[in-house]
Design an enzyme around this catalytic site. Structure first.
Site, PDB file in Angstrom:
ATOM      1  N   ASN A   1       0.854  -1.174   0.000  1.00 40.23           N
ATOM      2  CA  ASN A   1       0.000   0.000   0.000  1.00 40.23           C
ATOM      3  C   ASN A   1       0.897   1.233   0.000  1.00 40.23           C
ATOM      4  OD1 ASN A   1      -1.563   2.245   1.131  1.00 40.23           O
ATOM      5  ND2 ASN A   1      -3.181   0.724   1.381  1.00 40.23           N
TER       6      ASN A   1
ATOM      7  N   HIS B   1      -3.468   0.588  -3.324  1.00 44.63           N
ATOM      8  CA  HIS B   1      -3.577  -0.398  -2.255  1.00 44.63           C
ATOM      9  C   HIS B   1      -2.510  -1.459  -2.526  1.00 44.63           C
ATOM     10  CE1 HIS B   1      -7.976   0.345  -0.816  1.00 44.63           C
ATOM     11  NE2 HIS B   1      -7.285   1.467  -0.917  1.00 44.63           N
TER      12      HIS B   1
ATOM     13  N   GLU C   1      -2.619  -4.680  -3.110  1.00 42.29           N
ATOM     14  CA  GLU C   1      -2.908  -5.566  -4.234  1.00 42.29           C
ATOM     15  C   GLU C   1      -2.783  -4.834  -5.569  1.00 42.29           C
ATOM     16  OE1 GLU C   1      -5.593  -6.776  -0.716  1.00 42.29           O
ATOM     17  OE2 GLU C   1      -4.852  -4.924  -1.621  1.00 42.29           O
TER      18      GLU C   1
ATOM     19  N   SER D   1      -7.626  -8.848   4.002  1.00 43.37           N
ATOM     20  CA  SER D   1      -8.749  -9.127   3.119  1.00 43.37           C
ATOM     21  C   SER D   1      -8.915  -8.006   2.094  1.00 43.37           C
ATOM     22  CB  SER D   1     -10.018  -9.265   3.970  1.00 43.37           C
ATOM     23  OG  SER D   1     -11.138  -9.597   3.195  1.00 43.37           O
TER      24      SER D   1
ATOM     25  N   CYS E   1     -10.256  -5.161  -0.380  1.00 44.44           N
ATOM     26  CA  CYS E   1     -11.401  -4.249  -0.401  1.00 44.44           C
ATOM     27  C   CYS E   1     -12.177  -4.463  -1.712  1.00 44.44           C
ATOM     28  CB  CYS E   1     -10.921  -2.806  -0.295  1.00 44.44           C
ATOM     29  SG  CYS E   1     -10.079  -2.221  -1.796  1.00 44.44           S
TER      30      CYS E   1
ATOM     31  N   CYS F   1      -9.924  -3.785  -4.868  1.00 44.65           N
ATOM     32  CA  CYS F   1      -8.967  -4.854  -5.124  1.00 44.65           C
ATOM     33  C   CYS F   1      -9.675  -6.149  -5.517  1.00 44.65           C
ATOM     34  CB  CYS F   1      -8.062  -5.052  -3.915  1.00 44.65           C
ATOM     35  SG  CYS F   1      -7.076  -3.563  -3.574  1.00 44.65           S
TER      36      CYS F   1
ATOM     37  N   ASP G   1      -8.242   5.279   4.179  1.00 49.19           N
ATOM     38  CA  ASP G   1      -7.880   4.199   3.263  1.00 49.19           C
ATOM     39  C   ASP G   1      -9.086   3.351   2.897  1.00 49.19           C
ATOM     40  OD1 ASP G   1      -5.547   2.855   1.925  1.00 49.19           O
ATOM     41  OD2 ASP G   1      -6.322   1.146   3.057  1.00 49.19           O
TER      42      ASP G   1
END
Length: 155
Positions: free
Chosen positions: A48, A59, A61, A86, A88, A91, A151
């Site tokens: 991130n 982010h 990912e 996990s 979002c 992503c 975020d």
């Protein structure tokens, strides 16, 4: 959420995602890291960087996918995405768009994205319940609640 099996390679590849998260934290960023890997090895990695680069879509990912570069659909389908938290909605959308079929999640106690959506689209999820990642993320959230709320768009 159905639990998929943890493979022998998952722990070492996940550890690389954790290293990305720690690097992001040391830079003053949000400690979320990701690695994209296939049977051939690591394809991309990222962390991130919303704070460091003032970029709202970086982010962990998303940075990982950007760093992996342009890939064919078959490469994405044969890959696993390792992420410390996990994913979002944004992503998750990228995972579905590129057809990534397997996601290994470090923890989902600090934040739980739309995991059911991934499963509904045939993505195999592995939840590691990694205590170190949860502790690192929990400490960040306690220390910087406003950055965390920004975020996840909760301000």
């Amino acid at each position: 959420m159905p639990q998929a099996p943890v493979l022998d390679s998952d722990r070492s590849l996940y550890a690389q995602a954790v290293s990305e998260a720690r690097a992001g934290l040391s830079e003053g960023g949000i400690p979320i890291g990701a690695v994209l890997a296939s049977a051939a090895g690591v394809i991309g990695r990222g962390r991130n960087q919303r704070i460091q680069k003032a970029n709202p879509i970086l982010h962990g990912e998303m940075a990982c996918l950007q760093n992996a570069g342009r890939l064919t659909p078959s490469v994405y389908r044969g890959s696993t995405l390792y992420t410390t938290l996990s994913p979002c909605h944004m992503c998750t959308g990228a995972i579905l768009l590129f057809g990534i079929r397997r996601v290994v999640i470090g923890e989902n106690k600090s934040f739980r994205g739309p995991e059911d959506l991934l499963v509904a689209h045939g993505v195999e999820l592995v939840l590691l319940n990694d205590v170190d990642s949860a502790t690192m993320m929990g400490q960040f959230i306690a220390d910087y609640p406003q950055l965390w709320q920004e975020d996840i768009s909760q301000l």
